[in-house]
Design a protein around this motif. Structure first.
Motif, PDB file in Angstrom:
ATOM      1  N   UNK A  23       3.591  -1.885  10.937  1.00  0.00           N
ATOM      2  CA  UNK A  23       4.161  -1.054  11.995  1.00  0.00           C
ATOM      3  C   UNK A  23       5.200  -1.833  12.786  1.00  0.00           C
ATOM      4  N   UNK A  24       4.999  -3.119  12.949  1.00  0.00           N
ATOM      5  CA  UNK A  24       5.905  -3.964  13.718  1.00  0.00           C
ATOM      6  C   UNK A  24       7.257  -4.169  13.024  1.00  0.00           C
ATOM      7  N   UNK A  25       7.370  -3.704  11.793  1.00  0.00           N
ATOM      8  CA  UNK A  25       8.603  -3.881  11.020  1.00  0.00           C
ATOM      9  C   UNK A  25       8.966  -2.582  10.295  1.00  0.00           C
ATOM     10  N   UNK A  26       9.161  -1.528  11.027  1.00  0.00           N
ATOM     11  CA  UNK A  26       9.579  -0.231  10.467  1.00  0.00           C
ATOM     12  C   UNK A  26       8.553   0.397   9.532  1.00  0.00           C
ATOM     13  N   UNK A  27       7.331   0.008   9.598  1.00  0.00           N
ATOM     14  CA  UNK A  27       6.200   0.495   8.810  1.00  0.00           C
ATOM     15  C   UNK A  27       6.354   0.169   7.320  1.00  0.00           C
ATOM     16  N   UNK A  28       7.391   0.684   6.638  1.00  0.00           N
ATOM     17  CA  UNK A  28       7.591   0.371   5.227  1.00  0.00           C
ATOM     18  C   UNK A  28       8.650  -0.713   5.116  1.00  0.00           C
ATOM     19  N   UNK A  29       8.286  -1.842   4.533  1.00  0.00           N
ATOM     20  CA  UNK A  29       9.208  -2.963   4.375  1.00  0.00           C
ATOM     21  C   UNK A  29       9.386  -3.375   2.926  1.00  0.00           C
ATOM     22  N   UNK A  30       8.488  -2.901   2.063  1.00  0.00           N
ATOM     23  CA  UNK A  30       8.473  -3.394   0.696  1.00  0.00           C
ATOM     24  C   UNK A  30       8.097  -2.248  -0.243  1.00  0.00           C
ATOM     25  N   UNK A  31       8.661  -2.269  -1.447  1.00  0.00           N
ATOM     26  CA  UNK A  31       8.394  -1.186  -2.401  1.00  0.00           C
ATOM     27  C   UNK A  31       8.253  -1.739  -3.813  1.00  0.00           C
ATOM     28  N   UNK A  32       7.423  -1.056  -4.592  1.00  0.00           N
ATOM     29  CA  UNK A  32       7.251  -1.398  -6.005  1.00  0.00           C
ATOM     30  C   UNK A  32       7.138  -0.097  -6.799  1.00  0.00           C
ATOM     31  N   UNK A  33       8.143   0.218  -7.646  1.00  0.00           N
ATOM     32  CA  UNK A  33       8.031   1.408  -8.490  1.00  0.00           C
ATOM     33  C   UNK A  33       6.965   1.172  -9.566  1.00  0.00           C
ATOM     34  N   UNK A  34       6.031   2.086  -9.663  1.00  0.00           N
ATOM     35  CA  UNK A  34       4.917   1.929 -10.617  1.00  0.00           C
ATOM     36  C   UNK A  34       5.261   2.709 -11.881  1.00  0.00           C
ATOM     37  N   UNK A  35       5.737   1.980 -12.898  1.00  0.00           N
ATOM     38  CA  UNK A  35       6.054   2.641 -14.156  1.00  0.00           C
ATOM     39  C   UNK A  35       4.856   2.601 -15.105  1.00  0.00           C
ATOM     40  N   UNK A  36       4.229   1.461 -15.208  1.00  0.00           N
ATOM     41  CA  UNK A  36       3.039   1.309 -16.049  1.00  0.00           C
ATOM     42  C   UNK A  36       2.146   0.258 -15.408  1.00  0.00           C
ATOM     43  N   UNK A  37       0.875   0.416 -15.592  1.00  0.00           N
ATOM     44  CA  UNK A  37      -0.096  -0.528 -15.031  1.00  0.00           C
ATOM     45  C   UNK A  37      -0.785  -1.238 -16.187  1.00  0.00           C
TER      46      UNK A  37
END
Length: 108
Positions: A23-37
């Motif tokens: 929350x202290x950093x715009x809530x979303x700061x990092x992303x990972x597209x999940x193509x396959x696990x």
């Protein structure tokens, strides 16, 4: 089948993205597209910083940790809050300046 697989089975063509941050950093700061696990994965990778944000994993001396070494996650960039409302002590404890670069960081 894990959650990503079940979600794709229910909604073919679904694009899944894991988001994280504070929350202290715009809530979303990092992303990972999940193509396959991968079957051997214990979790989804944390991902890459969003535009205008940076993530650092630093040791106790505030130096970068190699990928395989645990450290403390710090968030930087234009999305950082100014601090905690009416709590200067907590602000000083969590929002710090990097001793070498002077970059303002949030200690997660």
């Amino acid at each position: 089948m894990g959650l990503p697989g079940r979600a794709r089975a229910a909604l073919p063509g679904l694009q899944l993205v894991s988001l994280g941050g504070a929350t202290e950093a715009s809530i979303w700061s990092i992303a990972y597209p999940i193509s396959a696990v991968g079957k051997d994965w214990r979790s989804i990778p944390y991902g890459q910083p969003l535009r205008n944000q940076q993530m650092h994993v630093l040791n106790e001396a505030m130096m970068p940790c190699p990928n395989w070494v645990p450290g403390q996650i710090y968030i930087a960039g234009i999305g950082l809050a100014r601090g905690y409302w009416r709590d200067e002590a907590k602000t000083r404890g969590q929002f710090v300046s990097h001793p070498q670069s002077g970059e303002r960081l949030y200690r997660t």
